[in-house]
Design a protein around this motif. Structure first.
Motif, PDB file in Angstrom:
ATOM      1  N   THR A 186       0.822  -1.211   0.000  1.00 43.57           N
ATOM      2  CA  THR A 186       0.000   0.000   0.000  1.00 43.57           C
ATOM      3  C   THR A 186       0.858   1.263   0.000  1.00 43.57           C
ATOM      4  N   SER A 187       1.960   1.234   0.723  1.00 40.29           N
ATOM      5  CA  SER A 187       2.832   2.420   0.767  1.00 40.29           C
ATOM      6  C   SER A 187       3.407   2.695  -0.612  1.00 40.29           C
ATOM      7  N   TRP A 188       3.676   1.640  -1.375  1.00 39.70           N
ATOM      8  CA  TRP A 188       4.160   1.818  -2.754  1.00 39.70           C
ATOM      9  C   TRP A 188       3.063   2.475  -3.594  1.00 39.70           C
TER      10      TRP A 188
ATOM     11  N   ILE B  29       8.667   5.167   2.109  1.00 43.00           N
ATOM     12  CA  ILE B  29       7.345   5.329   2.737  1.00 43.00           C
ATOM     13  C   ILE B  29       7.031   4.028   3.447  1.00 43.00           C
ATOM     14  N   SER B  30       6.597   4.132   4.703  1.00 43.71           N
ATOM     15  CA  SER B  30       6.291   2.914   5.445  1.00 43.71           C
ATOM     16  C   SER B  30       5.393   3.249   6.635  1.00 43.71           C
ATOM     17  N   GLN B  31       4.303   2.537   6.751  1.00 44.28           N
ATOM     18  CA  GLN B  31       3.461   2.718   7.936  1.00 44.28           C
ATOM     19  C   GLN B  31       4.246   2.299   9.175  1.00 44.28           C
ATOM     20  N   SER B  32       4.767   1.068   9.129  1.00 47.07           N
ATOM     21  CA  SER B  32       5.400   0.484  10.318  1.00 47.07           C
ATOM     22  C   SER B  32       6.769   1.072  10.605  1.00 47.07           C
ATOM     23  N   GLY B  33       7.471   1.471   9.545  1.00 43.36           N
ATOM     24  CA  GLY B  33       8.864   1.891   9.711  1.00 43.36           C
ATOM     25  C   GLY B  33       9.799   0.720   9.948  1.00 43.36           C
ATOM     26  N   GLU B  34       9.298  -0.491   9.764  1.00 46.86           N
ATOM     27  CA  GLU B  34      10.122  -1.669  10.045  1.00 46.86           C
ATOM     28  C   GLU B  34      10.181  -2.630   8.864  1.00 46.86           C
ATOM     29  N   THR B  35       9.666  -2.242   7.709  1.00 46.51           N
ATOM     30  CA  THR B  35       9.633  -3.165   6.569  1.00 46.51           C
ATOM     31  C   THR B  35      11.056  -3.436   6.072  1.00 46.51           C
ATOM     32  N   ALA B  36      11.431  -4.709   6.081  1.00 48.68           N
ATOM     33  CA  ALA B  36      12.836  -5.091   5.840  1.00 48.68           C
ATOM     34  C   ALA B  36      13.335  -4.577   4.492  1.00 48.68           C
TER      35      ALA B  36
ATOM     36  N   ALA C 245      -4.765  -4.640   7.021  1.00 55.46           N
ATOM     37  CA  ALA C 245      -5.000  -3.830   5.830  1.00 55.46           C
ATOM     38  C   ALA C 245      -4.740  -2.364   6.165  1.00 55.46           C
ATOM     39  N   SER C 246      -3.848  -1.761   5.423  1.00 54.53           N
ATOM     40  CA  SER C 246      -3.497  -0.375   5.712  1.00 54.53           C
ATOM     41  C   SER C 246      -4.562   0.565   5.141  1.00 54.53           C
ATOM     42  N   THR C 247      -5.093   1.444   5.959  1.00 54.07           N
ATOM     43  CA  THR C 247      -6.169   2.343   5.519  1.00 54.07           C
ATOM     44  C   THR C 247      -5.827   3.797   5.856  1.00 54.07           C
TER      45      THR C 247
ATOM     46  N   LEU D 189      -5.691  -4.502  -4.169  1.00 53.05           N
ATOM     47  CA  LEU D 189      -4.899  -5.105  -3.076  1.00 53.05           C
ATOM     48  C   LEU D 189      -5.765  -5.283  -1.831  1.00 53.05           C
ATOM     49  N   LYS D 190      -6.552  -4.247  -1.525  1.00 58.97           N
ATOM     50  CA  LYS D 190      -7.404  -4.343  -0.325  1.00 58.97           C
ATOM     51  C   LYS D 190      -8.359  -5.515  -0.449  1.00 58.97           C
ATOM     52  N   LEU D 191      -8.981  -5.641  -1.649  1.00 60.97           N
ATOM     53  CA  LEU D 191      -9.966  -6.718  -1.816  1.00 60.97           C
ATOM     54  C   LEU D 191      -9.296  -8.078  -1.675  1.00 60.97           C
ATOM     55  N   LYS D 192      -8.155  -8.264  -2.334  1.00 61.79           N
ATOM     56  CA  LYS D 192      -7.559  -9.607  -2.292  1.00 61.79           C
ATOM     57  C   LYS D 192      -7.023  -9.940  -0.911  1.00 61.79           C
ATOM     58  N   GLU D 193      -6.446  -8.958  -0.223  1.00 62.73           N
ATOM     59  CA  GLU D 193      -5.798  -9.345   1.041  1.00 62.73           C
ATOM     60  C   GLU D 193      -6.797  -9.689   2.144  1.00 62.73           C
ATOM     61  N   ILE D 194      -7.989  -9.106   2.107  1.00 63.52           N
ATOM     62  CA  ILE D 194      -8.899  -9.467   3.208  1.00 63.52           C
ATOM     63  C   ILE D 194     -10.073 -10.351   2.789  1.00 63.52           C
TER      64      ILE D 194
HETATM   65  O1  M6R Z   1       4.606  -0.864   7.045  1.00 64.51           O
HETATM   66  P1  M6R Z   1       4.733  -0.656   5.571  1.00 64.51           P
HETATM   67  O2  M6R Z   1       3.922   0.477   5.089  1.00 64.51           O
HETATM   68  O3  M6R Z   1       6.166  -0.553   5.114  1.00 64.51           O
HETATM   69  O4  M6R Z   1       4.121  -1.972   4.926  1.00 64.51           O
HETATM   70  C1  M6R Z   1       4.166  -2.192   3.549  1.00 64.51           C
HETATM   71  C2  M6R Z   1       3.215  -3.289   3.163  1.00 64.51           C
HETATM   72  O5  M6R Z   1       3.562  -4.485   3.777  1.00 64.51           O
HETATM   73  C3  M6R Z   1       1.765  -2.946   3.541  1.00 64.51           C
HETATM   74  O6  M6R Z   1       1.355  -1.737   2.999  1.00 64.51           O
HETATM   75  C4  M6R Z   1       0.804  -4.052   3.050  1.00 64.51           C
HETATM   76  O7  M6R Z   1       0.766  -4.055   1.654  1.00 64.51           O
HETATM   77  C5  M6R Z   1      -0.578  -3.850   3.663  1.00 64.51           C
HETATM   78  N1  M6R Z   1      -1.011  -5.061   4.280  1.00 64.51           N
HETATM   79  C6  M6R Z   1      -1.598  -3.453   2.688  1.00 64.51           C
HETATM   80  O8  M6R Z   1      -2.844  -3.251   3.259  1.00 64.51           O
END
Ligand code: M6R
Length: 595
Positions: free
Chosen positions: A292-294, A336-343, A389-391, A471-476
């Motif tokens: 999602t961040s991409w 860009i990263s929600q978590s800040g921990e994506t490897a 799911a990132s929203t 992506l949202k539809l498929k992941e959940i």
């Molecule tokens: O924490 P991040 O933003 O780096 O995560 C990146 C993806 O793993 C994250 O956006 C993932 O695609 C979500 N599950 C989408 O809803």
């Protein structure tokens, strides 16, 4: 991926571990386990969510004031009781929990097998704990020395906590490229994969750095060492009064709650503004991210190029990090990263740093690895996002880009900056209206839930919105979904279209509108089931759409944010119609800390 929680002190460890593991479940939830010390070691492990462990533990011994716990996202070996952590060494002297991947586990395992070690599980973690014991026995080493030697042998990433029954008042821990936070309490310490589970218990934490070993004891003493066992210092951070919300309130899931928090989250960010600066000597911005961040990066590419006229490229972090790109000090690499921990995003930014690029990040989690590694950071201020799911993070990523564009224009085109700013001010109320309207989404979702696939189409910024909707539809909902630029359909994918294919066409009042409508008409002509997502005021031929979802009219500057919201709800209601767990969809984890 994988959550770690450990406690050492005078309190009962188990309730603290359980509470922590529930909060860490977003990191992985295919199995979980705890090991608790009280004279003898009680080892409890269960496949499934933490709830399964809790039920299992009801009739087992859980007393003790030292314990380690884990919730797993499987990398090596299927989800099962045996592969669940903690893992033990052959003599059962050592017990370990681990997050990360030991990449050279195969040669290490072969070496250990030659020395008579037998393995119970298929995990790389068991190799590590056996290796520590091998060092202990072969060279007659203390636990910490054996631990440091083993860590020097392993390649890959790890956050580990280790317990030795022969040294029963201590816990040892270490990290490399996997997050670890030490919580410092009154005569007690805790170790976790993030600060959230620690917040109710401690006021101070240490965000442990790479290749640091921690030794703690049951009086609350703690020491840090490098891998050569030289004692070092680590900065202490205050988390006193950190309001780390962790409840669903009136909502039935975190995802739904987070979708509804978007009005407030966007308002907060627009009001506070951002404090980052692209700088003068930059020829291009390279955005790197995952998932999602991409997608938000892709929207930013369209928007920054259109409004601020700066060259932008967008890269999947997992590709960028390995493809040997041509980089220079005039490139700004923006993660860009929600978590800040994506490897992958961490590694991509590290590569950019090594190449002499300037680095910047947009993250939701303060003090995360990415937040700490870049030259400049902008926080999303969206509040914790728990649902996989990132929203709301996506929405605030886009708000950040809007603010960035306005900042850039203030130097070059003040009138446009002013106009865009006033459009952005309207966003919170438009989000609120979008969330309130569209009761028909529930029915449309029920309809979609009967099908096996769906295609999302858009042009311009509505193309990345289509990718995100899919992506949202498929992941959940586990329904296969693809996003496409609407103009690409006739180059192949149109062959998929028949009367069993829902097509979600996304349009907005912009220069692409008539082209998008034509492309959707082509889908209708092939009997596709058309679900048209459009802003109010757009007139469409009556027979074009089987279903229509309407959003409030808005400027194209904020349209991607608005048009994405019904797609979040569409995915949500499709998944709930199918009675799926939207917060913890199968095979996924919120924080992807392995590559
Ligand atoms: O924490 P991040 O933003 O780096 O995560 C990146 C993806 O793993 C994250 O956006 C993932 O695609 C979500 N599950 C989408 O809803």
């Amino acid at each position: 991926m994988c959550g770690i929680m450990a406690y050492i002190g005078k309190k009962q460890a188990y309730p603290i571990l359980l509470n922590g593991l529930k909060k860490l479940e977003y990191r992985g939830y295919d199995s979980s386990g705890v090991a608790i010390m009280n004279g003898s070691l009680s080892l409890l492990k269960k496949e499934g969510k933490v709830q399964a462990l809790e039920t299992f533990a009801e009739t087992r011994k859980t007393e003790g004031n030292i314990g380690i716990g884990h919730t797993r996202w499987a990398t090596h070996g299927i989800p099962s009781d045996i592969n669940a952590h903690p893992h033990q060494s052959q003599s059962e002297r050592l017990t370990i929990v681990h997050n990360g991947i030991i990449e050279n586990h195969e040669p290490l395992k072969e070496m250990l097998i030659k020395h008579g070690y037998k393995f119970q599980s298929s995990t790389d973690t068991e190799v590590l704990v056996q290796l520590i014991e091998w060092y202990q026995k072969r060279y007659n080493l203390t636990t910490i020395v054996a631990f440091s030697r083993a860590l020097q042998d392993v390649e890959g990433s790890f956050a580990v906590v280790l317990f030795d029954v022969y040294d029963p008042t201590k816990l040892f821990a270490a990290r490399r490229q996997s997050p670890m936070v030490l919580g410092i309490g009154e005569k007690e310490c805790m170790i976790s994969s993030d600060a959230m589970p620690l917040a109710p218990y401690v006021d101070q934490v240490v965000y442990v750095e790479d290749d640091v070993i921690i030794e703690t004891d049951d009086t609350g003493e703690y020491k840090f060492f490098d891998l050569n066992l030289t004692q070092i210092d680590q900065p202490i951070s205050d988390i006193k009064n950190a309001s780390i919300a962790y409840d669903m309130g009136e909502f039935e899931s975190f995802m739904l709650k987070e979708v509804h928090e978007q009005t407030e989250a966007a308002h907060r960010l627009i009001t506070s503004g951002i404090d980052i600066n692209i700088g003068k000597n930059i020829d291009r911005i390279i955005i790197t991210a995952c998932g999602t961040s991409w997608h938000s990066g892709l929207i930013a590419e369209y928007m920054i190029e259109k409004f601020a006229r700066i060259n932008v490229e967008v890269e999947y972090a997992s590709e960028f990090r390995y493809r040997d790109p041509v980089l220079s000090s005039r490139d700004l690499v923006l993660g860009i990263s929600q978590s800040g921990e994506t490897a992958d995003t961490i590694a991509a930014l590290q590569m950019a740093k090594n190449a002499g690029c300037k680095t910047m990040a947009i993250v939701n989690t303060a003090n995360s690895t990415i937040a700490r590694m870049v030259d400049q950071v902008s926080l999303l201020n969206a509040g914790p996002e728990i649902g996989v799911a990132s929203t709301k993070a996506f929405t605030n990523q886009l708000v950040t880009f809007c603010l960035l564009i306005i900042n850039l224009l203030e130097d070059s085109n003040i009138d446009l900056a002013y106009d865009l700013k006033s459009e952005l001010q309207k966003l919170p109320s438009l989000i609120s209206r979008t969330l309130k309207a569209n009761e028909n989404i529930v029915d449309i979702a029920a309809y979609i839930s009967q099908y096996k696939s769906a295609i999302f189409l858009g042009r311009g910024t509505m193309y990345p919105v289509a990718l995100e909707g899919a992506l949202k539809l498929k992941e959940i909902s586990y329904i296969h979904a693809e996003g496409y630029p609407a103009g690409e359909m006739k180059h192949g994918p149109i062959a998929l279209v028949d009367n069993k294919m829902p097509i979600i066409g996304i349009c907005n009042e912009d220069k692409h509108l008539s082209k998008t409508i034509s492309n959707i008409q082509e889908m209708k002509a092939r009997n596709g089931i058309i679900i048209l997502l459009k802003s109010e005021g757009i007139h469409i031929p009556k027979e074009l759409a089987d279903f229509v979802i309407e959003t409030p009219r808005c400027h194209e500057f904020i349209a991607p944010i608005i048009q994405n919201i019904p797609l979040q709800l569409l995915a949500y209601h499709t998944a709930t119609t199918l009675e799926l767990d939207v917060d913890k969809p199968r095979n996924l984890a919120k924080s992807v800390t392995v590559e």
